[in-house]
Design a protein around this motif. Structure first.
Motif, PDB file in Angstrom:
ATOM      1  N   UNK A  31       0.835  -1.207   0.000  1.00  0.00           N
ATOM      2  CA  UNK A  31       0.000   0.000   0.000  1.00  0.00           C
ATOM      3  C   UNK A  31       0.865   1.251   0.000  1.00  0.00           C
ATOM      4  N   UNK A  32       1.861   1.273   0.867  1.00  0.00           N
ATOM      5  CA  UNK A  32       2.718   2.459   0.996  1.00  0.00           C
ATOM      6  C   UNK A  32       3.477   2.747  -0.299  1.00  0.00           C
ATOM      7  N   UNK A  33       3.852   1.708  -1.026  1.00  0.00           N
ATOM      8  CA  UNK A  33       4.582   1.903  -2.274  1.00  0.00           C
ATOM      9  C   UNK A  33       3.751   2.610  -3.334  1.00  0.00           C
ATOM     10  N   UNK A  59      13.268   7.677   2.921  1.00  0.00           N
ATOM     11  CA  UNK A  59      14.729   7.757   2.850  1.00  0.00           C
ATOM     12  C   UNK A  59      15.285   6.930   1.706  1.00  0.00           C
ATOM     13  N   UNK A  60      14.439   6.085   1.120  1.00  0.00           N
ATOM     14  CA  UNK A  60      14.883   5.249   0.006  1.00  0.00           C
ATOM     15  C   UNK A  60      14.899   6.005  -1.314  1.00  0.00           C
ATOM     16  N   UNK A  61      14.197   7.116  -1.378  1.00  0.00           N
ATOM     17  CA  UNK A  61      14.089   7.861  -2.626  1.00  0.00           C
ATOM     18  C   UNK A  61      15.311   8.750  -2.844  1.00  0.00           C
ATOM     19  N   UNK A  93       7.941  10.928  -8.555  1.00  0.00           N
ATOM     20  CA  UNK A  93       6.761  11.644  -9.039  1.00  0.00           C
ATOM     21  C   UNK A  93       7.111  12.757 -10.016  1.00  0.00           C
ATOM     22  N   UNK A  94       8.432  12.987 -10.201  1.00  0.00           N
ATOM     23  CA  UNK A  94       8.901  14.113 -11.017  1.00  0.00           C
ATOM     24  C   UNK A  94       8.223  15.401 -10.571  1.00  0.00           C
ATOM     25  N   UNK A 301      12.830   2.199  -8.074  1.00  0.00           N
ATOM     26  CA  UNK A 301      11.964   2.050  -9.239  1.00  0.00           C
ATOM     27  C   UNK A 301      11.779   3.354 -10.000  1.00  0.00           C
ATOM     28  N   UNK A 302      12.038   4.464  -9.370  1.00  0.00           N
ATOM     29  CA  UNK A 302      11.868   5.761 -10.008  1.00  0.00           C
ATOM     30  C   UNK A 302      13.062   6.158 -10.866  1.00  0.00           C
TER      31      UNK A 302
END
Length: 366
Positions: A31-33, A59-61, A93-94, A301-302
């Motif tokens: 859900x959080x992803x 913190x992963x982004x 999300x750019x 993934x981004x």
């Protein structure tokens, strides 16, 4: 049910009747992803387990820390001076998230880089400290030489050796095993500069400069060469001085200096030589004033695979003119050689310079 409604419902329920924090971890993670960043931040306040997972994901982004777009473009570089960082670009999300209230560290001190999610700042008298912008944590550090933070010599620890860029276009190796508590230089273990990049440097000698980086990726030692043209079209075409001077109004706009090419090599430890890489596979590299990082695009993934995300770290040229500096950032595709912007300002003077903020990639390897 929206995240806000869930939070309201959670506050009304007593701890004995709430089942929110008992949701299975794999379902909660799924859900959080799918949440947008703002919703994810709100969800962190629901309970302890949601807060821990929210911290992990935010913190992963990879983030690009930026100054105020409005102020940069309104001032057009003339009055921009230490106006501080005011937003973070979320690559997933750019989208640019502006800070309503920026920490005083962003405007009162000089940011000289980032490492593992922490920013490195210099305050008065070159006293450094670490600052985590998402957790608002600060760690004081001992004083250093004033010039230390402004010099660029990459050094990396790999397989119990220190690898350092030398002034002679080569890589020096220092053994951590020799000499007890001391390190010893292995004078017979120096890697020569790759011939292809050396030839390219010579051919571009009067129209470009080069930057060099050491990066560890999947257990391999990578050497990255960055070519920065003195004058380059927006499409990445390198211009000679006469081309720049004879431009007419129909020509594309020319930026004072801009990255137009990267070479990437992997060390062959059996042959003791650099081997050129024409693809990064599913990896992405982040280069700049940040820690030099190789990340898996299966985990981040981004991020686009086979790409190099770079920001301006040309220290010797950033402040040479009030019209430009800090602008040299983008995304370079190693496989096809294409370039595209990561974020665009209408001004070529961006101060303070954008800086990548990236967590420790090893925490998220698959």
């Amino acid at each position: 049910m929206t995240v806000q409604a869930t939070m309201t419902k959670r506050r009304k329920e007593s701890p004995s009747t709430s089942r929110v924090d008992e949701l299975p971890a794999h379902i909660l993670r799924s859900i959080f992803n799918r949440l947008r960043f703002n919703d994810l931040v709100q969800a962190k306040s629901v309970c302890c387990s949601w807060n821990l997972l929210g911290d992990e994901l935010t913190s992963k982004m990879p983030w690009l820390m930026l100054p105020s777009k409005k102020q940069v473009e309104e001032d057009d570089g003339i009055k921009v001076n230490n106006n501080g960082y005011h937003g973070f670009l979320n690559l997933k999300e750019n989208r640019l998230y502006s800070l309503k209230t920026a920490p005083k560290e962003f405007s009162e001190c000089c940011c000289i880089g980032s490492s593992h999610g922490w920013l490195v700042f210099l305050q008065e008298k070159a006293v450094p400290f670490l600052f985590n912008p998402f957790k608002q944590l600060r760690i004081e550090l001992p004083s250093v030489d004033r010039q230390l933070g402004l010099e660029k010599m990459d050094i990396i620890c790999h397989r119990n050796h220190l690898y350092a860029l030398s002034d002679k276009n080569s890589i020096e190796v220092w053994d951590l095993h020799i000499g007890g508590n001391h390190v010893k230089k292995k004078s017979d273990f120096v890697f020569a500069f790759p011939d292809k990049s050396l030839a390219k440097e010579k051919s571009f000698r009067d129209v470009c400069t080069s930057g060099f980086y050491l990066v560890e990726s999947c257990g391999d030692l990578l050497f990255v060469v960055r070519f920065i043209g003195d004058y380059v079209d927006w499409d990445g075409t390198l211009l000679h001085e006469q081309d720049h001077l004879t431009q007419d109004s129909n020509h594309p706009k020319v930026c004072p200096y801009r990255t137009f090419l990267f070479h990437v090599y992997k060390m062959d430890f059996k042959e003791l030589k650099w081997v050129e890489m024409d693809t990064l596979g599913d990896r992405a590299l982040f280069l700049g004033r940040n820690q030099l990082a190789s990340v898996s695009t299966r985990c981040f993934l981004n991020c686009e695979k086979d790409c190099i995300y770079f920001s301006d770290d040309c220290w010797e040229r950033i402040d040479e003119d009030y019209l430009y500096g800090g602008h040299d950032m983008g995304i370079y595709n190693l496989k096809d050689g294409s370039l595209k912007p990561v974020f665009e300002f209408s001004s070529d003077k961006i101060q303070p310079q954008p800086c990548w903020v990236i967590p420790d990639p090893a925490m998220f390897e698959s």
